[in-house]
Scaffold this motif. Structure first.
Motif, PDB file in Angstrom:
ATOM      1  N   ILE A 163       0.848  -1.192   0.000  1.00 16.24           N
ATOM      2  CA  ILE A 163       0.000   0.000   0.000  1.00 16.24           C
ATOM      3  C   ILE A 163       0.882   1.239   0.000  1.00 16.24           C
ATOM      4  O   ILE A 163       1.821   1.354   0.778  1.00 16.24           O
ATOM      5  CB  ILE A 163      -0.916   0.016   1.233  1.00 16.24           C
ATOM      6  CG1 ILE A 163      -1.892  -1.160   1.179  1.00 16.24           C
ATOM      7  CG2 ILE A 163      -1.679   1.333   1.320  1.00 16.24           C
ATOM      8  CD1 ILE A 163      -2.750  -1.291   2.415  1.00 16.24           C
ATOM      9  N   GLN A 164       0.574   2.157  -0.891  1.00 18.93           N
ATOM     10  CA  GLN A 164       1.324   3.405  -0.995  1.00 18.93           C
ATOM     11  C   GLN A 164       0.533   4.514  -0.315  1.00 18.93           C
ATOM     12  O   GLN A 164      -0.634   4.737  -0.631  1.00 18.93           O
ATOM     13  CB  GLN A 164       1.553   3.757  -2.463  1.00 18.93           C
ATOM     14  CG  GLN A 164       2.230   5.078  -2.681  1.00 18.93           C
ATOM     15  CD  GLN A 164       2.257   5.473  -4.155  1.00 18.93           C
ATOM     16  OE1 GLN A 164       1.931   4.684  -5.028  1.00 18.93           O
ATOM     17  NE2 GLN A 164       2.618   6.711  -4.415  1.00 18.93           N
ATOM     18  N   ASP A 165       1.157   5.200   0.637  1.00 18.80           N
ATOM     19  CA  ASP A 165       0.515   6.354   1.266  1.00 18.80           C
ATOM     20  C   ASP A 165       0.477   7.504   0.267  1.00 18.80           C
ATOM     21  O   ASP A 165       1.424   7.716  -0.494  1.00 18.80           O
ATOM     22  CB  ASP A 165       1.265   6.790   2.520  1.00 18.80           C
ATOM     23  CG  ASP A 165       1.056   5.832   3.679  1.00 18.80           C
ATOM     24  OD1 ASP A 165       0.165   4.964   3.593  1.00 18.80           O
ATOM     25  OD2 ASP A 165       1.772   5.953   4.680  1.00 18.80           O
ATOM     26  N   TYR A 166      -0.627   8.226   0.281  1.00 13.81           N
ATOM     27  CA  TYR A 166      -0.830   9.334  -0.651  1.00 13.81           C
ATOM     28  C   TYR A 166      -1.476  10.467   0.137  1.00 13.81           C
ATOM     29  O   TYR A 166      -2.498  10.267   0.792  1.00 13.81           O
ATOM     30  CB  TYR A 166      -1.730   8.878  -1.797  1.00 13.81           C
ATOM     31  CG  TYR A 166      -1.949   9.885  -2.886  1.00 13.81           C
ATOM     32  CD1 TYR A 166      -1.034  10.044  -3.918  1.00 13.81           C
ATOM     33  CD2 TYR A 166      -3.100  10.668  -2.919  1.00 13.81           C
ATOM     34  CE1 TYR A 166      -1.253  10.954  -4.940  1.00 13.81           C
ATOM     35  CE2 TYR A 166      -3.324  11.580  -3.936  1.00 13.81           C
ATOM     36  CZ  TYR A 166      -2.393  11.720  -4.933  1.00 13.81           C
ATOM     37  OH  TYR A 166      -2.617  12.629  -5.947  1.00 13.81           O
ATOM     38  N   ILE A 167      -0.861  11.640   0.085  1.00 12.93           N
ATOM     39  CA  ILE A 167      -1.395  12.805   0.794  1.00 12.93           C
ATOM     40  C   ILE A 167      -2.391  13.507  -0.119  1.00 12.93           C
ATOM     41  O   ILE A 167      -2.074  13.861  -1.250  1.00 12.93           O
ATOM     42  CB  ILE A 167      -0.272  13.791   1.181  1.00 12.93           C
ATOM     43  CG1 ILE A 167       0.817  13.087   1.996  1.00 12.93           C
ATOM     44  CG2 ILE A 167      -0.844  14.987   1.930  1.00 12.93           C
ATOM     45  CD1 ILE A 167       0.350  12.550   3.321  1.00 12.93           C
ATOM     46  N   LEU A 168      -3.587  13.676   0.401  1.00 15.46           N
ATOM     47  CA  LEU A 168      -4.664  14.307  -0.357  1.00 15.46           C
ATOM     48  C   LEU A 168      -4.891  15.699   0.216  1.00 15.46           C
ATOM     49  O   LEU A 168      -5.221  15.853   1.391  1.00 15.46           O
ATOM     50  CB  LEU A 168      -5.919  13.444  -0.206  1.00 15.46           C
ATOM     51  CG  LEU A 168      -7.001  13.529  -1.236  1.00 15.46           C
ATOM     52  CD1 LEU A 168      -6.457  13.203  -2.626  1.00 15.46           C
ATOM     53  CD2 LEU A 168      -8.113  12.567  -0.889  1.00 15.46           C
ATOM     54  N   SER A 169      -4.693  16.716  -0.615  1.00 16.32           N
ATOM     55  CA  SER A 169      -4.883  18.089  -0.131  1.00 16.32           C
ATOM     56  C   SER A 169      -6.349  18.471  -0.221  1.00 16.32           C
ATOM     57  O   SER A 169      -7.130  17.877  -0.958  1.00 16.32           O
ATOM     58  CB  SER A 169      -4.028  19.068  -0.937  1.00 16.32           C
ATOM     59  OG  SER A 169      -4.553  19.231  -2.232  1.00 16.32           O
TER      60      SER A 169
END
Length: 157
Positions: A138-144
């Protein structure tokens, strides 16, 4: 006596949220994937109401699966990145239409099958054991807060 405002609505800063990007190693149907995930965990992912995105010409349907992790007291939601159905609302007359009959929630991540969201501010996706032969890490992804998906997640939360 004048009512004092505690905050200025225009001055609120929205915090970013972290989601997980789930890529499958091979294409399998949703029910097979979640059956395997449920077997490996003490979680019970169930299909919940579909997320419906309303476009100008089409309504797009995305599947959602949810489970509650008792130990960490966290709710996890998988949202399909690719619409599984689209219903045309009106016919288009333009030659170059910006809207197609298939939609991705993350347009720049078309190879992602699921978006994993947690009810926690700082999620720990490692509590979900995913089948190693079916899923990449699983890749962490920052959502603005400016992104459309951020608004969608906040609405359905």
């Amino acid at each position: 006596m004048e009512i004092q405002k505690l905050y200025d609505p225009d001055d609120i800063e929205f915090e970013n949220i972290t989601i997980g990007l789930v890529r499958l190693a091979k294409h399998i149907p949703d029910h097979e994937f979640f059956y395997t995930v449920n077997q490996k965990n003490d979680l019970n992912f169930k299909r919940i109401d579909d997320f419906i995105f309303q476009g100008s010409y089409y309504d797009y349907y995305f599947s959602r699966f949810e489970a509650y992790h008792k130990f960490s007291k966290t709710c996890f939601t998988f949202i399909s990145n690719r619409s599984f159905e689209s219903r045309q609302k009106k016919t288009h007359t333009e030659l170059f239409l910006q809207e197609e009959n298939i939609k991705f929630l993350l347009n720049n991540q078309a190879e992602v099958q699921y978006i994993l969201h947690s009810s926690e501010q700082f999620p720990d996706f490692s509590v979900i054991l995913l089948p190693e032969n079916l899923v990449f890490p699983i890749q962490d992804y920052i959502l603005s807060s400016e992104e459309e998906l951020y608004q969608i997640i906040q609405y359905y939360e």
